[in-house]
Design a protein around this motif. Structure first.
Motif, mmCIF file in Angstrom:
data_model
loop_
_atom_site.group_PDB
_atom_site.id
_atom_site.type_symbol
_atom_site.label_atom_id
_atom_site.label_comp_id
_atom_site.label_asym_id
_atom_site.label_seq_id
_atom_site.Cartn_x
_atom_site.Cartn_y
_atom_site.Cartn_z
ATOM 1 N N VAL A 32 -33.598 145.994 -30.909
ATOM 2 C CA VAL A 32 -33.540 145.303 -29.547
ATOM 3 C C VAL A 32 -32.265 145.497 -28.516
ATOM 4 O O VAL A 32 -31.315 145.273 -29.190
ATOM 5 C CB VAL A 32 -34.037 144.070 -29.442
ATOM 6 C CG1 VAL A 32 -33.951 143.367 -28.020
ATOM 7 C CG2 VAL A 32 -35.381 143.352 -30.180
ATOM 8 N N ASP A 33 -32.412 146.163 -27.622
ATOM 9 C CA ASP A 33 -31.107 146.362 -26.750
ATOM 10 C C ASP A 33 -31.279 144.993 -25.810
ATOM 11 O O ASP A 33 -31.655 144.911 -24.744
ATOM 12 C CB ASP A 33 -31.540 147.432 -25.618
ATOM 13 C CG ASP A 33 -30.286 147.783 -24.858
ATOM 14 O OD1 ASP A 33 -29.469 147.269 -25.156
ATOM 15 O OD2 ASP A 33 -30.486 148.615 -23.821
ATOM 16 N N PHE A 34 -30.072 144.065 -26.218
ATOM 17 C CA PHE A 34 -30.159 142.881 -25.570
ATOM 18 C C PHE A 34 -29.319 142.897 -24.386
ATOM 19 O O PHE A 34 -29.614 142.142 -23.288
ATOM 20 C CB PHE A 34 -29.215 141.847 -26.356
ATOM 21 C CG PHE A 34 -30.159 141.249 -27.666
ATOM 22 C CD1 PHE A 34 -30.878 140.509 -27.346
ATOM 23 C CD2 PHE A 34 -29.729 141.881 -28.935
ATOM 24 C CE1 PHE A 34 -31.758 139.864 -28.485
ATOM 25 C CE2 PHE A 34 -30.482 141.332 -30.020
ATOM 26 C CZ PHE A 34 -31.503 140.557 -29.929
ATOM 27 N N GLU A 40 -32.253 142.519 -17.148
ATOM 28 C CA GLU A 40 -33.549 142.306 -16.660
ATOM 29 C C GLU A 40 -33.856 140.510 -16.217
ATOM 30 O O GLU A 40 -34.327 140.298 -15.290
ATOM 31 C CB GLU A 40 -34.764 142.795 -17.747
ATOM 32 C CG GLU A 40 -35.922 142.264 -17.093
ATOM 33 C CD GLU A 40 -36.961 143.003 -18.141
ATOM 34 O OE1 GLU A 40 -38.241 142.591 -17.866
ATOM 35 O OE2 GLU A 40 -36.645 143.279 -19.227
ATOM 36 N N PHE A 41 -33.257 139.808 -17.181
ATOM 37 C CA PHE A 41 -33.244 138.283 -16.980
ATOM 38 C C PHE A 41 -32.671 138.115 -15.772
ATOM 39 O O PHE A 41 -33.138 137.193 -15.127
ATOM 40 C CB PHE A 41 -32.734 137.588 -18.381
ATOM 41 C CG PHE A 41 -32.807 136.187 -18.184
ATOM 42 C CD1 PHE A 41 -34.130 135.575 -18.360
ATOM 43 C CD2 PHE A 41 -31.726 135.434 -18.135
ATOM 44 C CE1 PHE A 41 -34.066 134.108 -18.142
ATOM 45 C CE2 PHE A 41 -31.788 134.083 -17.880
ATOM 46 C CZ PHE A 41 -33.069 133.419 -18.205
ATOM 47 N N SER A 42 -31.423 138.534 -15.603
ATOM 48 C CA SER A 42 -30.546 138.148 -14.523
ATOM 49 C C SER A 42 -31.448 138.595 -12.901
ATOM 50 O O SER A 42 -31.333 137.668 -12.022
ATOM 51 C CB SER A 42 -29.317 138.759 -14.501
ATOM 52 O OG SER A 42 -28.509 138.467 -15.357
ATOM 53 N N ALA A 43 -31.989 139.743 -13.204
ATOM 54 C CA ALA A 43 -32.774 140.039 -11.921
ATOM 55 C C ALA A 43 -33.932 139.466 -11.823
ATOM 56 O O ALA A 43 -34.415 139.078 -10.501
ATOM 57 C CB ALA A 43 -33.051 141.587 -12.063
#
Length: 121
Positions: A32-34, A40-43
């Motif tokens: 998994v590329d954290f 993505e979570f920040s966006a």
């Protein structure tokens, strides 16, 4: 011993195996590329904050519309209670009623006779 553990934790192992299959299907591997997930979570957080401010500005209008809907439902329910035979009256589209009203109005204008000139003198 291994079978005993698998029998005791069957539900957990099923969930784990499903997660592995999903990762393989979506990602091609179980790595998994954290950093990509963090980006993505920040966006998503920033867009969520934007939508939240839009919701806050629209909230008074939404509550007014909910009140209108509540009172319309109350009126329609009273009409249903007082309908002959207890049957629900057929609900007619508001647009259809408006169209019929405009047709009656235009028909009334075209069929009315012009004023008599002699009477106006």
């Amino acid at each position: 011993m291994e079978e005993f553990y698998a029998a005791q934790h069957k539900e957990e192992l099923d969930i784990f195996n499903k997660a592995v299959r999903t990762l393989m299907k979506l990602n091609g591997s179980i790595a998994v590329d954290f950093s990509a997930l963090d980006a993505e979570f920040s966006a998503l957080q920033s867009s969520s904050a934007e939508f939240r401010t839009q919701l806050e500005t629209l909230q008074p209008d939404i509550s007014d519309l909910k009140s209108v809907r509540k009172y319309i439902d109350m009126v329609l329910n009273k009409q249903q209670l007082f309908a002959p035979g207890g049957k629900t009256p057929e609900k007619e589209s508001v647009l259809k009623k408006l169209e019929q009203f405009q047709q009656k109005k235009s028909h009334h204008k075209t069929t009315s006779t012009p004023p008599n000139r002699e009477e106006s003198l």
